[in-house]
Motif scaffolding. Sequence first.
Motif, PDB file in Angstrom:
ATOM      1  N   THR A   1       0.832  -1.206   0.000  1.00  0.00           N
ATOM      2  CA  THR A   1       0.000   0.000   0.000  1.00  0.00           C
ATOM      3  C   THR A   1       0.865   1.254   0.000  1.00  0.00           C
ATOM      4  O   THR A   1       0.648   2.172  -0.797  1.00  0.00           O
ATOM      5  CB  THR A   1      -0.943   0.012   1.219  1.00  0.00           C
ATOM      6  OG1 THR A   1      -1.793  -1.138   1.157  1.00  0.00           O
ATOM      7  CG2 THR A   1      -1.794   1.266   1.247  1.00  0.00           C
ATOM      8  N   SER A   2       1.870   1.282   0.874  1.00  0.00           N
ATOM      9  CA  SER A   2       2.706   2.483   0.944  1.00  0.00           C
ATOM     10  C   SER A   2       3.523   2.668  -0.333  1.00  0.00           C
ATOM     11  O   SER A   2       3.690   3.797  -0.821  1.00  0.00           O
ATOM     12  CB  SER A   2       3.611   2.446   2.169  1.00  0.00           C
ATOM     13  OG  SER A   2       4.565   1.419   2.060  1.00  0.00           O
ATOM     14  N   LYS A   3       4.028   1.580  -0.935  1.00  0.00           N
ATOM     15  CA  LYS A   3       4.803   1.687  -2.183  1.00  0.00           C
ATOM     16  C   LYS A   3       3.933   2.228  -3.316  1.00  0.00           C
ATOM     17  O   LYS A   3       4.364   3.097  -4.075  1.00  0.00           O
ATOM     18  CB  LYS A   3       5.373   0.317  -2.591  1.00  0.00           C
ATOM     19  CG  LYS A   3       6.476  -0.184  -1.720  1.00  0.00           C
ATOM     20  CD  LYS A   3       7.744   0.539  -2.022  1.00  0.00           C
ATOM     21  CE  LYS A   3       8.875  -0.110  -1.247  1.00  0.00           C
ATOM     22  NZ  LYS A   3      10.130   0.585  -1.407  1.00  0.00           N
ATOM     23  N   VAL A   4       2.716   1.716  -3.443  1.00  0.00           N
ATOM     24  CA  VAL A   4       1.832   2.161  -4.522  1.00  0.00           C
ATOM     25  C   VAL A   4       1.390   3.604  -4.285  1.00  0.00           C
ATOM     26  O   VAL A   4       1.313   4.399  -5.233  1.00  0.00           O
ATOM     27  CB  VAL A   4       0.626   1.209  -4.680  1.00  0.00           C
ATOM     28  CG1 VAL A   4      -0.384   1.754  -5.670  1.00  0.00           C
ATOM     29  CG2 VAL A   4       1.098  -0.168  -5.121  1.00  0.00           C
ATOM     30  N   GLN A   5       1.134   3.975  -3.038  1.00  0.00           N
ATOM     31  CA  GLN A   5       0.760   5.358  -2.755  1.00  0.00           C
ATOM     32  C   GLN A   5       1.904   6.315  -3.082  1.00  0.00           C
ATOM     33  O   GLN A   5       1.674   7.386  -3.636  1.00  0.00           O
ATOM     34  CB  GLN A   5       0.341   5.510  -1.290  1.00  0.00           C
ATOM     35  CG  GLN A   5      -1.025   4.940  -0.997  1.00  0.00           C
ATOM     36  CD  GLN A   5      -1.396   5.026   0.471  1.00  0.00           C
ATOM     37  OE1 GLN A   5      -0.547   5.154   1.347  1.00  0.00           O
ATOM     38  NE2 GLN A   5      -2.689   4.935   0.747  1.00  0.00           N
ATOM     39  N   GLU A   6       3.140   5.931  -2.731  1.00  0.00           N
ATOM     40  CA  GLU A   6       4.304   6.773  -3.056  1.00  0.00           C
ATOM     41  C   GLU A   6       4.450   6.932  -4.567  1.00  0.00           C
ATOM     42  O   GLU A   6       4.686   8.035  -5.062  1.00  0.00           O
ATOM     43  CB  GLU A   6       5.579   6.162  -2.481  1.00  0.00           C
ATOM     44  CG  GLU A   6       5.715   6.259  -0.990  1.00  0.00           C
ATOM     45  CD  GLU A   6       6.912   5.485  -0.468  1.00  0.00           C
ATOM     46  OE1 GLU A   6       7.809   5.102  -1.273  1.00  0.00           O
ATOM     47  OE2 GLU A   6       6.964   5.245   0.739  1.00  0.00           O
ATOM     48  N   LEU A   7       4.316   5.820  -5.286  1.00  0.00           N
ATOM     49  CA  LEU A   7       4.456   5.866  -6.738  1.00  0.00           C
ATOM     50  C   LEU A   7       3.335   6.703  -7.365  1.00  0.00           C
ATOM     51  O   LEU A   7       3.586   7.498  -8.265  1.00  0.00           O
ATOM     52  CB  LEU A   7       4.458   4.447  -7.314  1.00  0.00           C
ATOM     53  CG  LEU A   7       4.698   4.332  -8.812  1.00  0.00           C
ATOM     54  CD1 LEU A   7       6.090   4.845  -9.171  1.00  0.00           C
ATOM     55  CD2 LEU A   7       4.529   2.899  -9.261  1.00  0.00           C
ATOM     56  N   ALA A   8       2.126   6.533  -6.887  1.00  0.00           N
ATOM     57  CA  ALA A   8       0.994   7.309  -7.418  1.00  0.00           C
ATOM     58  C   ALA A   8       1.188   8.796  -7.141  1.00  0.00           C
ATOM     59  O   ALA A   8       0.906   9.631  -8.002  1.00  0.00           O
ATOM     60  CB  ALA A   8      -0.315   6.817  -6.800  1.00  0.00           C
ATOM     61  N   LYS A   9       1.675   9.139  -5.968  1.00  0.00           N
ATOM     62  CA  LYS A   9       1.929  10.543  -5.637  1.00  0.00           C
ATOM     63  C   LYS A   9       2.992  11.120  -6.568  1.00  0.00           C
ATOM     64  O   LYS A   9       2.872  12.251  -7.042  1.00  0.00           O
ATOM     65  CB  LYS A   9       2.387  10.633  -4.171  1.00  0.00           C
ATOM     66  CG  LYS A   9       2.637  12.011  -3.678  1.00  0.00           C
ATOM     67  CD  LYS A   9       1.352  12.668  -3.301  1.00  0.00           C
ATOM     68  CE  LYS A   9       1.647  13.965  -2.571  1.00  0.00           C
ATOM     69  NZ  LYS A   9       0.480  14.747  -2.359  1.00  0.00           N
ATOM     70  N   LYS A  10       4.002  10.317  -6.871  1.00  0.00           N
ATOM     71  CA  LYS A  10       5.079  10.765  -7.755  1.00  0.00           C
ATOM     72  C   LYS A  10       4.589  10.928  -9.195  1.00  0.00           C
ATOM     73  O   LYS A  10       4.935  11.894  -9.873  1.00  0.00           O
ATOM     74  CB  LYS A  10       6.220   9.745  -7.695  1.00  0.00           C
ATOM     75  CG  LYS A  10       7.404  10.071  -8.564  1.00  0.00           C
ATOM     76  CD  LYS A  10       8.446   8.967  -8.414  1.00  0.00           C
ATOM     77  CE  LYS A  10       9.419   8.978  -9.558  1.00  0.00           C
ATOM     78  NZ  LYS A  10      10.337   7.847  -9.520  1.00  0.00           N
ATOM     79  N   LEU A  11       3.764  10.002  -9.658  1.00  0.00           N
ATOM     80  CA  LEU A  11       3.339  10.000 -11.056  1.00  0.00           C
ATOM     81  C   LEU A  11       2.157  10.926 -11.333  1.00  0.00           C
ATOM     82  O   LEU A  11       2.101  11.572 -12.385  1.00  0.00           O
ATOM     83  CB  LEU A  11       2.989   8.575 -11.497  1.00  0.00           C
ATOM     84  CG  LEU A  11       4.140   7.566 -11.480  1.00  0.00           C
ATOM     85  CD1 LEU A  11       3.619   6.184 -11.798  1.00  0.00           C
ATOM     86  CD2 LEU A  11       5.229   7.975 -12.441  1.00  0.00           C
ATOM     87  N   THR A  12       1.177  10.961 -10.425  1.00  0.00           N
ATOM     88  CA  THR A  12      -0.039  11.715 -10.689  1.00  0.00           C
ATOM     89  C   THR A  12      -0.224  12.919  -9.770  1.00  0.00           C
ATOM     90  O   THR A  12      -1.123  13.718  -9.992  1.00  0.00           O
ATOM     91  CB  THR A  12      -1.287  10.814 -10.551  1.00  0.00           C
ATOM     92  OG1 THR A  12      -1.402  10.383  -9.188  1.00  0.00           O
ATOM     93  CG2 THR A  12      -1.213   9.619 -11.477  1.00  0.00           C
ATOM     94  N   GLY A  13       0.583  13.028  -8.729  1.00  0.00           N
ATOM     95  CA  GLY A  13       0.449  14.137  -7.798  1.00  0.00           C
ATOM     96  C   GLY A  13      -0.546  13.878  -6.675  1.00  0.00           C
ATOM     97  O   GLY A  13      -0.711  14.711  -5.800  1.00  0.00           O
ATOM     98  N   GLN A  14      -1.206  12.730  -6.688  1.00  0.00           N
ATOM     99  CA  GLN A  14      -2.176  12.369  -5.653  1.00  0.00           C
ATOM    100  C   GLN A  14      -1.943  10.920  -5.260  1.00  0.00           C
ATOM    101  O   GLN A  14      -1.466  10.121  -6.065  1.00  0.00           O
ATOM    102  CB  GLN A  14      -3.597  12.538  -6.171  1.00  0.00           C
ATOM    103  CG  GLN A  14      -3.917  13.952  -6.582  1.00  0.00           C
ATOM    104  CD  GLN A  14      -5.258  14.043  -7.277  1.00  0.00           C
ATOM    105  OE1 GLN A  14      -5.815  13.051  -7.710  1.00  0.00           O
ATOM    106  NE2 GLN A  14      -5.770  15.257  -7.390  1.00  0.00           N
TER     107      GLN A  14
END
Length: 173
Positions: free
Chosen positions: A146-159
């Motif tokens: 969960t934390s890895k995907v959230q970090e990646l999503a924040k990096k890629l989409t800003g959210q």
Amino acid sequence: MAKKQAPAAEGAAAEGKGKGKLKLIIIIVVALLLVIGASVGATWFLLGKKSAEPEHAAPAAPAAPVHLAAVYQALVPAFVVNYNAEGRQRYMQVTVTLMGRDQGQMDALKAQLPQVRNQLVMLFSGQDFNSLLTPVGKEMLRQQATSKVQELAKKLTGQTAIEQVLFTNLVLQ
């Protein structure tokens, strides 16, 4: 005979005084309960009436955020990773579903699924077989994912886009 009747008369008089005191105590307790009940009732009535007056009320605070319905995105096909554990070749199959609350954010992340899958494969292949045999180990892996995907999503989409990564199937061999 007169001596025998005299103590009995004194006992009856003492018994009458005891009953009188008991009645007095009961009356006091009942009166106290009535006063307390009236106080609580009056307070409840006055406070309820005060909140019903909209003209003197302060401006209403913004309502608490409403949770949107959950949106699920299954990552198909299932992840199959292999790793060495104690000199033996081990395999793990994991079916993953992403849970979010905003369909627009989930769609934005869907365009980046190859990077999400890569991040999860790298995470899954680096796990210890013995720790994954326990429920605590599986839950820790889910939280890490969960934390890895959230970090990646924040990096890629800003959210963060997703709220949780859910394992719908987990097989260890």
